[in-house]
Structures are given as structure tokens and as C-alpha cells.
Design an enzyme around this catalytic site. Sequence first.
Site, mmCIF file in Angstrom:
data_model
loop_
_atom_site.group_PDB
_atom_site.id
_atom_site.type_symbol
_atom_site.label_atom_id
_atom_site.label_comp_id
_atom_site.label_asym_id
_atom_site.label_seq_id
_atom_site.Cartn_x
_atom_site.Cartn_y
_atom_site.Cartn_z
ATOM 1 N N ASP A 158 0.877 -1.161 0.000
ATOM 2 C CA ASP A 158 0.000 0.000 0.000
ATOM 3 C C ASP A 158 0.923 1.222 0.000
ATOM 4 O OD1 ASP A 158 -2.409 1.628 0.513
ATOM 5 O OD2 ASP A 158 -1.491 1.903 2.485
ATOM 6 N N ASP B 17 -0.143 5.054 0.841
ATOM 7 C CA ASP B 17 -0.402 6.109 1.821
ATOM 8 C C ASP B 17 -0.458 5.552 3.238
ATOM 9 O OD1 ASP B 17 -0.845 8.246 -0.179
ATOM 10 O OD2 ASP B 17 -2.493 6.949 -0.770
ATOM 11 N N ASP C 149 -1.415 -0.474 6.111
ATOM 12 C CA ASP C 149 -1.566 0.275 7.362
ATOM 13 C C ASP C 149 -3.013 0.410 7.798
ATOM 14 O OD1 ASP C 149 -2.433 3.569 6.878
ATOM 15 O OD2 ASP C 149 -2.096 2.260 5.160
#
Length: 228
Positions: free
Chosen positions: A12, A14, A171
Site C-alpha cells: 500500500d 499512503d 496500514d
Amino acid sequence: MSGLGSTSVIFDLDGTLVDSEPNYYEAGRQVLAEHGVPDFTWSDHERYVGISTLETVTRWKREYGLRASVDELLAAKNRRYLDLARTSTRAYPEMRKFVELLSTEGIPLAVASGSSLKAITAILSGTGLDAHLHTVVSADEVDHGKPAPDVFLEAARRLGAAPADCVVVEDAAPGAAAAHAAGMRCIAIPYVATQADSPEFATAGLLLRGGQEEFTTRTAYDWLRRTR
């Protein structure tokens, strides 16, 4: 052959590779203020961490009763975000080391993100991570964003990797759910600490509750070697 066998790693972007959430928050705050919502807070923003920009502005329109179209809101948020992203996005140092190590070993790598392709490209270029991350999938290129598995499955397809051989680094809870739905293992590094107990994270093979402060290249690499 590396010590990780046939493993491929899908990141991922961001909040995982780069600390871009402050830019997303500021872009969102500015756009909402222009449309009559003057008090959008960081805790409000945290509700949208991990979902695509399109899904975010679609929810805004409904939740805040905005008169602007989804397309107008999306264009405005992307434009403001890009202005911020080009100049003020920081890659997490330990994540950069991890990417560099995997790249040196020849591990197939990809980025799968809910951001626009233009934003992903700008960030990877601005941080220099584009030297190692050449395969990029945006949620704009698939039918459904996270928590659907589409972006991760498309990344695996482009890498020529079986989903079972892929490890996702994430995250956010929707991303962990997407990895699980894709049949991929997951290293979870919660950006929002209070979300560490979310059921989605319970499916992760490695859960680092302390987020980026707890993440180290060695911890992640050793786990990959043990579970390959």
C-alpha cells in the site's frame, strides 16, 4: 534466487510507504471548507483512512449533504492533494530500507493504492521510490477499491505471481481485509493506533500494533523468510 523463494511483495502507499495522510487531511479540509463544512477535524479524517479518494468524496457528499457533484469533489481534492504531494511527502526511513533490500534481492514488488495514478506517480517520483517500484495499480483501474481484493489481485496479475505467493504490506483495516479476501498474507502496520484491535487486522500474519514506530526492516524480512 533470493532467500524468499517465490515471494512477491505488494505495498500500500499512503500511510504505509509514505506519511501522506497529513496531506490528504489538509486537501480534504480545504475542499470541505470551500463547500460549507468549516470544522473538519483530524479525527473526522481518520474515519476515511484506507479507502479510495473516490469512495471518500462519495461518502462526504452523502454525509455532509454537499451540493457539488462527486466528480467535482474528486477533481478538487485530487488537485489540492497533488499540489501538496509533490513538495511535502516523506517516505518512512525504515520502509525505504525494506524496499531497497527487497529490490536488491530481486523480489518482485508492486504498489497497490486507492490514490489516483497521477498521485501515486508523483509521490513515488518525489521520494525516489520509483527507482525500485515499477509496477503500480491504482483503485481507479479496477472495479472496486479496498476492502475488495481487486487492486491486490491486479497487482499479482501484473507481477505474474500467484496470490498465495504474495505478501501485502498495509496500514489500514480495509487494506488488511482486501489482502485476506485476495488470499494473500499480510504485514499490518496500523496507521491509526486505536484501530489495531479491528477484526480486519486479526487476519494479518504479522501485526505490528505500534505502527511505523514498531516496524523494522529486520523484523519484516525475518518474518518473510520464516513464512515463505
